[in-house]
Every structure is written in structure tokens, then in C-alpha cells.
Design an enzyme around this catalytic site. Structure first.
Site, PDB file in Angstrom:
ATOM      1  N   LYS A  33       0.832  -1.208   0.000  1.00 10.42           N
ATOM      2  CA  LYS A  33       0.000   0.000   0.000  1.00 10.42           C
ATOM      3  C   LYS A  33       0.863   1.252   0.000  1.00 10.42           C
ATOM      4  O   LYS A  33       0.660   2.174  -0.794  1.00 10.42           O
ATOM      5  CB  LYS A  33      -0.926  -0.016   1.214  1.00 10.42           C
ATOM      6  CG  LYS A  33      -1.950   1.111   1.220  1.00 10.42           C
ATOM      7  CD  LYS A  33      -2.927   0.958   2.389  1.00 10.42           C
ATOM      8  CE  LYS A  33      -3.826  -0.236   2.186  1.00 10.42           C
ATOM      9  NZ  LYS A  33      -4.804  -0.429   3.266  1.00 10.42           N
ATOM     10  N   ARG A 103      -3.689   2.876   8.533  1.00 11.48           N
ATOM     11  CA  ARG A 103      -3.972   1.590   7.883  1.00 11.48           C
ATOM     12  C   ARG A 103      -2.725   0.721   7.870  1.00 11.48           C
ATOM     13  O   ARG A 103      -1.604   1.221   7.821  1.00 11.48           O
ATOM     14  CB  ARG A 103      -4.420   1.794   6.424  1.00 11.48           C
ATOM     15  CG  ARG A 103      -5.671   2.639   6.233  1.00 11.48           C
ATOM     16  CD  ARG A 103      -5.846   2.923   4.743  1.00 11.48           C
ATOM     17  NE  ARG A 103      -6.939   3.846   4.472  1.00 11.48           N
ATOM     18  CZ  ARG A 103      -8.140   3.489   4.039  1.00 11.48           C
ATOM     19  NH1 ARG A 103      -8.410   2.224   3.838  1.00 11.48           N
ATOM     20  NH2 ARG A 103      -9.066   4.385   3.805  1.00 11.48           N
ATOM     21  N   GLY A 112      -8.427  -7.319   4.628  1.00  9.96           N
ATOM     22  CA  GLY A 112      -9.286  -7.480   5.795  1.00  9.96           C
ATOM     23  C   GLY A 112      -8.662  -8.192   6.971  1.00  9.96           C
ATOM     24  O   GLY A 112      -9.287  -8.337   8.018  1.00  9.96           O
ATOM     25  N   MET A 114      -5.846  -7.356   8.717  1.00 13.95           N
ATOM     26  CA  MET A 114      -5.277  -6.485   9.746  1.00 13.95           C
ATOM     27  C   MET A 114      -6.179  -5.275   9.940  1.00 13.95           C
ATOM     28  O   MET A 114      -7.219  -5.158   9.306  1.00 13.95           O
ATOM     29  CB  MET A 114      -3.851  -6.096   9.358  1.00 13.95           C
ATOM     30  CG  MET A 114      -2.881  -7.273   9.457  1.00 13.95           C
ATOM     31  SD  MET A 114      -1.206  -6.827   8.982  1.00 13.95           S
ATOM     32  CE  MET A 114      -1.370  -6.617   7.220  1.00 13.95           C
ATOM     33  N   ARG A 359      -3.518  -1.617  -6.172  1.00 20.68           N
ATOM     34  CA  ARG A 359      -2.713  -2.831  -6.007  1.00 20.68           C
ATOM     35  C   ARG A 359      -3.111  -3.801  -7.103  1.00 20.68           C
ATOM     36  O   ARG A 359      -4.193  -3.673  -7.686  1.00 20.68           O
ATOM     37  CB  ARG A 359      -2.941  -3.468  -4.630  1.00 20.68           C
ATOM     38  CG  ARG A 359      -4.380  -3.879  -4.367  1.00 20.68           C
ATOM     39  CD  ARG A 359      -4.578  -4.344  -2.938  1.00 20.68           C
ATOM     40  NE  ARG A 359      -5.982  -4.567  -2.621  1.00 20.68           N
ATOM     41  CZ  ARG A 359      -6.453  -4.747  -1.403  1.00 20.68           C
ATOM     42  NH1 ARG A 359      -5.638  -4.714  -0.373  1.00 20.68           N
ATOM     43  NH2 ARG A 359      -7.735  -4.950  -1.188  1.00 20.68           N
ATOM     44  N   HIS A 475     -16.254  -7.977   1.765  1.00 19.34           N
ATOM     45  CA  HIS A 475     -15.236  -8.864   2.344  1.00 19.34           C
ATOM     46  C   HIS A 475     -15.434 -10.297   1.862  1.00 19.34           C
ATOM     47  O   HIS A 475     -14.485 -10.973   1.445  1.00 19.34           O
ATOM     48  CB  HIS A 475     -15.315  -8.804   3.877  1.00 19.34           C
ATOM     49  CG  HIS A 475     -14.419  -9.787   4.564  1.00 19.34           C
ATOM     50  ND1 HIS A 475     -14.839 -11.046   4.950  1.00 19.34           N
ATOM     51  CD2 HIS A 475     -13.115  -9.707   4.909  1.00 19.34           C
ATOM     52  CE1 HIS A 475     -13.829 -11.684   5.512  1.00 19.34           C
ATOM     53  NE2 HIS A 475     -12.784 -10.895   5.503  1.00 19.34           N
ATOM     54  N   SER A 784      13.066 -42.987  -7.915  1.00 22.11           N
ATOM     55  CA  SER A 784      11.893 -42.153  -7.685  1.00 22.11           C
ATOM     56  C   SER A 784      11.836 -41.871  -6.186  1.00 22.11           C
ATOM     57  O   SER A 784      11.775 -42.803  -5.385  1.00 22.11           O
ATOM     58  CB  SER A 784      10.617 -42.865  -8.137  1.00 22.11           C
ATOM     59  OG  SER A 784       9.499 -42.033  -7.929  1.00 22.11           O
ATOM     60  N   CYS A 851       7.663 -38.756  -6.519  1.00 22.29           N
ATOM     61  CA  CYS A 851       6.295 -39.236  -6.726  1.00 22.29           C
ATOM     62  C   CYS A 851       5.436 -39.093  -5.476  1.00 22.29           C
ATOM     63  O   CYS A 851       4.333 -39.631  -5.425  1.00 22.29           O
ATOM     64  CB  CYS A 851       6.301 -40.689  -7.195  1.00 22.29           C
ATOM     65  SG  CYS A 851       7.030 -41.826  -5.993  1.00 22.29           S
ATOM     66  N   TYR A 871      11.800 -35.391 -13.615  1.00 20.72           N
ATOM     67  CA  TYR A 871      10.336 -35.297 -13.673  1.00 20.72           C
ATOM     68  C   TYR A 871       9.764 -35.214 -12.265  1.00 20.72           C
ATOM     69  O   TYR A 871      10.435 -35.523 -11.272  1.00 20.72           O
ATOM     70  CB  TYR A 871       9.739 -36.495 -14.415  1.00 20.72           C
ATOM     71  CG  TYR A 871       9.843 -37.818 -13.688  1.00 20.72           C
ATOM     72  CD1 TYR A 871       8.849 -38.220 -12.786  1.00 20.72           C
ATOM     73  CD2 TYR A 871      10.932 -38.665 -13.879  1.00 20.72           C
ATOM     74  CE1 TYR A 871       8.945 -39.427 -12.110  1.00 20.72           C
ATOM     75  CE2 TYR A 871      11.037 -39.873 -13.209  1.00 20.72           C
ATOM     76  CZ  TYR A 871      10.046 -40.248 -12.317  1.00 20.72           C
ATOM     77  OH  TYR A 871      10.142 -41.439 -11.643  1.00 20.72           O
TER      78      TYR A 871
END
Length: 898
Positions: A33, A103, A112, A114, A359, A475, A784, A851, A871
Site C-alpha cells: 500500500k 492503515r 481485511g 489487519m 494494487r 469482504h 523415484s 512421486c 520429472y
């Protein structure tokens, strides 16, 4: 004379008047902010002046027993002085008072979670001064009552419901339903009653000193960084506690100064669908919390949106046309500047526009895909940037069913389509009940008049959310979209009676526990369960995934042992099967009797006879998988769990099984008792079964190779079976298992005359296996990493029991994340690195993958990319998540090398 050469820490950064000390790049220090307020100021946009206390100050605050740095007071005073110069007002001056908002603002958006305080600086004297200055006594005391309620709740810790009850009493007395129906003298009476309530609750009057108010609010914002909802939100979104929050102190501008004043929230594109059209809401003669808290139902920003929603109240475009033109130009400029969809808060004070926040906007997965693809198509960002813009985990929203358009819909209420998707569940009226049902594995639909930040846990546990009040930017709507929960907001037809445990709508009554379905895409609440359909993945999804596949290096496979899982995996783009758990096939009702017969056999001959019954069933399973995978690799793990898992354990279950199968009940019970183990996870399981009873693994290898030969003989694409031995610890074990496998393969090839390519590998689940990987690599062509068990055996923690204490470890900062969700890179990760290095040293072409459940976790996939695995394998529904995460990891590694 000594000179003080110490460099003072800068705790305060100012903005406003067309200049700023910071900019958008300083998000880590100023919070999102504060950094964006500085950036907008430098762009010359109309931003009320103010200053930001840095996140480093928050770190100091918690590191020094909740105290402030010695020089902070002077720096805040200097920042306040700058604001006074720009506004021409003075903080605490009864004649010309400067009022401020206080704020929070972390580097990651936490809507919402804080605390905020508005209208700070008001007291009995400054309220009178504000009334004279504005020429509007009603406005001044409306602002004062708002401040008393907010400050008393946030800073003094009083329940906000107490103040709402006082206000409702006044409304009832005056016979009005909305706040705008109260006159100046009515607000004065409300203020007097609010002050009496504070005195009664605390034994002292409401604070009148503006400086004391200011420091109380600063402390409350810093303290809110560690409130329960903020900590829960951080855990949910992997936001480190060490980041802290900044505090933004900014001159107040007022949207509640009459019919030419307003406040609102806007998105430059639709956050639910991604459509390139201004989206949002505003309220005339209101303050910001009125919009997001859902206290009044807001109006549309544009005429088109108003008409589409069937609203009669004028849009901002119609009510304030000149301001709207200026606003539209400003928000378009901000999207171009930030190259992303913006979420903007604004206020209009007596016809003058002010930008209070911008934002990057929270959005659904569907919207994220569309916005990313559209921005790339518009030339604002590159394709690689588009790939990086979509949170992989959010794709989960797209991979689940929606309501079948052909199903009958019994609509019981309609509201706003606040967050898309559909869900069915039991009606609950409290966050606590939603959490309880969710913990028990039951689906809940949370129904509230309006949600508040305190409901965050229940919202997370619920399958869907309905509110009777609130708009598209309330909210409930914002948080639900961020969580991927369907949400219907502003369903005014619904009348909730929490005490009675019921809601009424359209003449019908529904009680807690009744089943309803919600459609967040249409804003409908439906009676009962409604048929769902599988998602179709095309359009923007296909485009972005194509771009992702073009940059990723890691292959993505699926964990699958049923034909349905395998087909789903292929549909989602899996490049093979990385884990087929053969024991899941043994539990099938048609074959469990033969499995039990094998376990009850007194000798090898008896086991072989029973296994011969299982062989054709196993072969059929593998034929199906090979056909679906069409030549892609399929890793098949041989039998892993201990044999007692296939037997009944209680006398009642034994008797039932014996009666159903004709097996001897006494023998069943005796054998179950013989096989019982104190610690079965470390007992007679995995490859230890293959060593003790080679005939089991011989049957499975035969079934695999015979299935492969059948596919080749039919002229279809030759499969690539990868035969994996679980829980291997020693090279000698691997040697025995390799020889067993090769011997059986040669035998089948000799019998069929069909040549098959295959590989033999080890599942690395034990620390010893990782450390002695070179020994295993002499006989194993692939590793694996079974990271579920490797995590258990490294930590000595049972995954099934860890839920009882892991949260305490996370809350106390011992674990940053659950190690069963994200790989512990320092411990388990080190073992994987060691195995990778030593395995490749012994066999340079050894194939490496994971895996466990970590194969679908984006942070774990980034680790796999960094250490060079080949992988990852995950559940079928997480394959798209893994594909996108692998692409982002590849881009991230490239960026490191630059």
C-alpha cells in the site's frame, strides 16, 4: 568536539503534493500500500498526502518487547508536519483540524486481515470545528460516531456489536432503516451513547488527545500483524511472519459530505471473469468501510453494469459524470503503468476525486488466465511474464465440476455472482460450525448476514459462502475469490435467524444441516444437491499451458492406478505415470479373496496357487494403463504395504469375511495376529516382502511384461514399463531384486517371442538409501523419491499422526511450512541432493523424479528444478498445476543465471 557519525535509521517515508520519498519498487520496506501510494503521488495522481512507517519498524517492535525505536516519535512528528503543510490543516487544532486514517500494509496483500482506523483526530472539540469548517454538522458527527466505534473496537478491544446495537436502537426509535436517515442531532445522541458505553465498559472516558489516539492506532496496526486471522491467512498463503507490516498514516478525505461525495472500489478488469471492462461499486454519501463491509448495498460504477444488474439507483457514470470521466482516465493509466489488472479504492469529496489505493487485484483462476493471455496479446507483457502471472495452485479452481446446465434448478434465492464455481453442502450459520464440519470431512455452505475477517477459518473450511448483505467487492466476495470458493453475496431474499438455526427465503424455511447448492457464477442458491459436470479445459487455459510447456524442462507425470485416473491425467497433459500403486488393485472386491488365500497359505506352493488367480487380473490392469498411456512411460511400484493390511482384524470382521469367502475363520484370525506389527511403517513391507516371498514380485513382474507383450503384439504403441522396488535400503537388496526382475522378464520374453524395453529402479524412501545411492545405482536405472515416506523417516514423524502437533510447531515458528506439504529443503532436500549427486556419479544417465504429494506442490517443484531432477509425479488433478509450476521454476532458474 566529538562528531556523531552514526547513520540514523529512516523509519518514515512521506508522499503527497506530487512527490514521494519512495516508489513502487520499495514494497518490501514500505509494504504494498505504501509503495503504491508513493508511486501514484509521483505520477501526479490526486492522492491525499501522508507518510508510511516501514516494515522494519514492525520488525523492531516485535524484536524489542513491543516498543518503538527512540527516534520514531520525532520522525512521525516531521511526517505529520509535512501533511499539515500540504493540506493547510493542523492535527489536533479545534478550529481547523487535520484528520487522518491509519492503515496496515504488508508487502503481500492481506485484505481485511489487519486493522484500520479512520477519522482519527476527532474529539469533542475537533468535531465541533469540523462541523463549522464543513458547514455540515450532520457530516461531522457521523464521522465522529464512526471513529468512536472503529477506534474502540480496533484499539480499545471493545465488541463492535455493542455499538451496532446502540445504533439500531436509535434507528428503531426514529423509525428509519438506513444510516442516511439520521439527522445531525440524531448522530450527536448516538455519539453521546457511544461515549457512555466506552466509559461503562472500560471505567474511563473515550480518549480525547489526538496524539494518544495516533499512537494507540499505530500500536494496534502493528499488533494486528499477529492476530489470529492474520496468522491463519499467512499460513494459508505462505506469507512469512518475518515480513511484518507497514503503517500508512494519511490525510482523511470524506465521501460522506453529501450528494456530491462518494466512495468506492474498482477493478480495471472483471476479477471473476477477466473481461476487459471496468468493474466495481460505489456509494454516495458514505465512507469506505460502508462498501467493503456490506453495510449498505452499493451501486454500479457504469451504466451498462447497472442495466445488466437491473438496478434502479444511478451508476457513478450517471450520478457524477465529470468525476467518472476523470476516474476512468486515472484507472486506465494505472493499468498501463503497472501492466496488470488493478484493484483501486477511491473517494470523491464534494466533486473532487482522490485515489486512496491501488494494487494488483485478487482474481479467480479463470480471470487470471484470461487477463494474463489478454495482456500478452495486447503487448503489455511477454508470454513468459504471462506464465509467471498465474498462481499455479489457483488452477485447482478450474479442475473441478460445475453445475450441469441441463439439470433442474429449484432456485430459493438470488444474489450477486461474487465468486464463480459451484458447491453443495450442509447449511451452517457460523464460521465455527463450518470449521467443525470441514474437519470431519463434511461439506458445508456458510450462510451469514455478512462475513467479517474473524470468519476466515470458517470460510476456508466451507465449500461455498452466501451472504444476505454486501456487494461484489464486499469482504466475502474478495476473500472467496482469493480462496477459490464459490460465493453468492447480497442475497437480500434470505432472512437468517441464527438463534433459531434457520433461514427463510421465498416463503420457505431451511434449517441448519439442510442441503443446498450454490452457483457463484449466476448468483443463485438452489435447494438440495444438483448434478455437476466435469470442466472443459480450452481457450485461455490451453493457450497459457501451451506457453508454459514451451519453457519448462521438468516432465510431469501422474500418480494413477485406475483407468479413470489415467484418462484424467492424460486429459490434463500428463507425460506418463510416475507412480502406479499395485496394492490398490489388490483391494478390489473381485480379487481380495485370492489375496487373502495367498496370505493364509502355509507354504510357497500354496502362495503360488493363489497368486496364479491374481495374475490375469493384474495383467488386465496393466494392459488398460498401457493402452491409455500410448507409449508413454509407466512406473509400477511392486507390492508395498504389509500383508496384514489385507486381512480383517476384529472377530466380527473375520466372521463376516469367512462366511462370504468360505475361508477358515480361526485361521484368518490367527494369521492376522501373527502378522500384527508394533510399527508396521518400518516393518515387513516394501521390498522386504519381495525378499521374503519372491513369488509375489515374480507374479507382478510377469503380469507387467505379459501386458506389455500383449500391447506390442496388437500393433499398438510399445509401452515403457518402469518396474520400481519400494523401500530399498542396501545395494545387496537392489542386486537381489534386479536379478529377480531380469530373470522373470527373460522368461516371459522367451515364452512370447516379443521383445520389450523396460527399466528397473528403486523408490528412495529411507535416509540410508539416499546416502548410499551409488550402491543402488549399480543396479537401478532410475530413482523415484517417495517424499511422503522419506519425510516420515527423516523426521521420525508419522504423517498420519502429525496433525495433532504440527500446527503448534508452525505457530511457534519451528516449522515455516508443513513438511508433508512442501519439501523440507534443508533436511529431506539435502538427502535428495546427496542421492542425486551420488547416483549420477555411479550411473550418469540415471533417471530421477519424485512421486510423493510434493510432486504437485509449486515450492517443491521449484526445488526439483533447481537440483536438476528429470520429472515430478502428482495426482491427476494437480498435473496442470505441476506443469505451470515447472514452467515458472524454469524461468526462475534462468533469471538467477542472468
Amino acid at each position: 568536539m566529538a562528531v556523531d557519525t552514526a547513520v540514523k535509521t529512516r523509519w518514515v517515508y512521506t508522499f503527497g503534493g506530487g512527490r514521494a520519498d519512495g516508489d513502487a519498487s520499495m514494497k518490501n520496506l514500505l509494504g504494498g500500500k505504501g509503495a503504491n501510494l508513493a508511486e501514484m503521488s509521483s505520477l501526479g495522481l490526486p492522492v491525499p498526502p501522508g507518510f508510511t512507517i516501514t516494515t522494519e519498524c514492525c520488525t523492531y517492535y516485535y524484536g524489542n518487547e513491543r516498543t518503538y525505536p527512540a527516534d520514531l516519535t520525532a520522525q512521525v512528528a516531521e511526517g505529520l508536519s509535512q501533511v499539515e503543510k500540504i493540506t493547510g490543516k493542523t492535527f489536533g487544532d479545534p478550529a481547523n483540524p487535520l484528520l487522518v486514517s491509519v492503515r496496515s500494509g504488508a508487502r503481500a496483500s492481506m485484505p481485511g486481515m489487519m486493522d484500520t482506523v479512520l477519522n482519527l483526530g476527532l474529539n469533542d472539540e475537533t468535531a465541533e470545528g469540523l462541523a463549522k469548517l464543513a458547514g455540515d454538522r450532520r457530516f461531522a458527527f457521523d464521522s465522529y460516531r464512526r471513529f468512536i466505534q472503529m477506534y474502540s473496537n480496533v484499539v480499545l478491544g471493545l465488541d463492535h456489536h455493542m455499538f451496532e446495537e446502540i445504533l439500531d436502537e436509535h434507528k428503531d426509535r426514529l423509525d428509519v432503516t438506513v444510516d442516511t436517515g439520521l439527522a445531525a442531532e440524531d448522530w450527536e445522541a448516538v455519539v453521546a451513547d457511544y461515549k457512555k458505553a466506552v466509559q461503562s465498559e472500560l471505567g474511563q472516558p473515550f480518549p480525547q488527545d489526538p496524539q494518544a489516539q495516533l499512537w494507540g492506532a499505530v500500536g494496534a496496526v502493528f499488533a494486528s500483524w499477529m492476530n489470529d486471522r492474520a496468522k491463519f491467512y499467512r499460513r494459508m498463503h505462505d506469507i512469512p511472519e518475518s515480513w511484518g507490516t507497514a503503517v500508512n498514516i494519511q490525510a482523511m478525505v470524506f465521501g460522506n459530505m453529501g450528494e456530491t461525495s462518494a466512495t468506492g472500489v474498482a477493478f480495471t478488469r472483471n476479477p471473476s471473469t477477466g473481461e476487459n471492462r471496468l468493474y466495481g461499486e460505489f456509494l454516495i454519501n458514505a465512507q469506505g468501510e460502508d462498501v467493503v463491509a456490506g453495510i449498505r448495498t452499493p451501486q454500479a460504477l457504469t451504466r451498462i453494469a447497472r442495466e445488466e444488474m437491473g438496478e434502479k439507483n444511478p451508476s457513478m457514470e450517471e450520478a457524477l459524470p465529470d468525476v467518472f470521466t476523470q476516474f476512468k482516465s486515472a484507472v486506465e493509466r494505472l493499468e498501463q503503468h503497472y501492466r496488470d489488472m488493478q484493484d483501486i479504492e477511491f473517494t470523491v469529496e464534494k466533486g473532487r476525486l482522490y485515489m486512496l489505493q491501488t494494487r494488483n487485484g485478487k482474481r479467480t483462476a479463470k480471470a487470471a488466465l484470461k487477463i494474463a493471455v489478454d495482456l500478452a496479446s495486447e503487448g503489455l507483457i511477454s508470454r513468459e511474464e504471462a506464465v509467471m502471472r498465474v498462481e499455479p495452485g489457483s488452477l485447482d479452481q478450474l479442475l473441478h465440476p460445475t453445475i450441469d446446465p441441463g439439470s433442474p434448478r429449484e432456485v430459493i434465492a438470488t444474489g450477486l455472482p461474487a465468486s464463480p464455481g459451484a458447491a453443495t453442502g450442509k447449511v451452517v450459520f457460523t464460521a465455527e460450525e463450518a470449521e467443525r464440519l470441514g474437519g470431519a470431512g463434511e461439506a458445508a455452505i456458510l450462510m451469514r448476514e455478512e462475513t467479517s475477517p474473524e470468519d476466515i477459518r470458517g470460510m476456508d473450511a466451507a465449500r461455498g459462502i452466501v451472504t444476505a448483505r454486501g456487494g461484489m467487492t464486499s469482504h466475502a466476495a474478495v476473500v472467496a475469490r482469493g480462496m477459490g470458493r464459490p460465493c453468492v453475496s447480497g442475497a437480500g431474499e434470505i432472512h437468517i435467524d441464527i438463534k433459531a438455526g434457520e433461514f427463510r427465503a421465498r416463503g420457505r424455511t431451511f434449517r441448519a444441516g439442510d442441503i443446498v447448492t450454490i452457483d457463484g457464477s449466476t448468483g443463485e442458491v438452489l435447494s438440495g444437491a444438483v448434478k455437476m459436470i466435469e470442466p472443459e479445459l480450452s481457450g485461455d487455459f490451453a493457450t497459457l499451458m501451451g506457453w508454459a510447456d514451451g519453457v519448462r524442462r521438468l516432465k510431469v507425470r501422474a500418480n494413477a492406478e485406475t483407468s479413470l485416473d489415467a484418462k484424467t491425467a492424460r486429459q490434463f497433459g500428463a507425460e506418463g505415470i510416475g507412480l502406479c500403486r499395485t496394492e490398490h488393485m489388490f483391494f478390489d472386491p473381485d480379487r481380495i479373496a485370492a489375496v487373502r488365500e495367498m496370505i493364509l497359505a502355509d507354504d510357497k506352493a500354496g502362495r503360488v496357487t493363489a497368486l496364479a488367480k491374481i495374475l490375469p487380473m493384474q495383467r488386465k490392469d496393466f494392459v488398460e494403463l498401457f493402452q491409455i498411456m500410448e507409449g508413454l512411460p509407466v512406473t509400477i511400484r511392486l507390492l508395498d504395504p504389509p500383508l496384514h493390511e489385507f486381512l480383517p482384524h476384529t472377530e466380527e470382521d473375520v466372521a463376516a469375511v469367512a462366511e462370504a469367502t468360505g475361508l477358515d475363520a480361526k485361521k484368518l484370525l490367527r494369521r492376522a495376529q501373527e502378522l500384527h506389527e508394533v510399527n508396521p511403517m518400518l516393518g515387513h513391507r516394501g521390498c522386504r516382502l519381495g525378499v521374503a516371498y519372491p513369488e509375489i514380485y515374480e507374479m507382478q513382474v510377469r503380469a507387467i511384461i505379459e501386458a506389455a507383450c500383449e500391447i506390442v503384439a496388437s500393433g499398438k504403441a510399445a509401452p515403457i514399463p518402469e518396474i520400481m522396488h519400494p523401500l530399498v535400503a542396501k545395494g545387496e537388496e537392489m542386486k537381489f531384486l534386479r536379478e529377480l526382475t531380469d530373470r522373470m522378464v527373460k522368461q516371459v520374453i522367451a515364452e512370447t517371442g516379443v521383445q520389450i524395453e523396460y527399466q528397473v529402479g528403486a523408490m528412495i524412501e529411507l535416509p540410508r538409501a539416499a546416502i548410499r545411492a551409488a550402491d543402488l545405482a549399480e543396479y537401478a536405472e532410475f530413482f523415484s523419491f517417495g517424499t511422503n515416506d522419506l519425510t516420515q523417516t527423516t523426521f521420525g514423524i508419522s504423517r498420519d499422526d502429525s496433525g495433532r502437533f504440527l500446527n503448534a510447531y508452525i505457530e511457534k515458528g519451528i516449522f515455516e511450512r508443513d513438511p508433508f506439504v512442501t519439501i523440507d529443503q534443508e533436511g529431506v532436500g539435502d538427502l535428495i541432493r546427496i542421492a542425486t549427486e551420488r547416483g549420477r556419479a555411479a550411473r550418469p544417465d540415471v533417471k530421477l523424479g519424485i512421486c510423493g504429494e510434493h510432486g504437485g506442490d509449486p515450492a517443491s517443484i521449484a526445488f526439483c528444478e533447481a537440483i536438476g531432477l528429470d520429472y515430478v509425479s502428482c495426482s491427476a488433478y494437480r498435473v496442470p498445476i505441476a506443469r505451470l509450476a515447472a514452467a515458472q521454476a524454469a524461468i526462475g532458474e534462468r533469471e538467477k543465471d542472468r
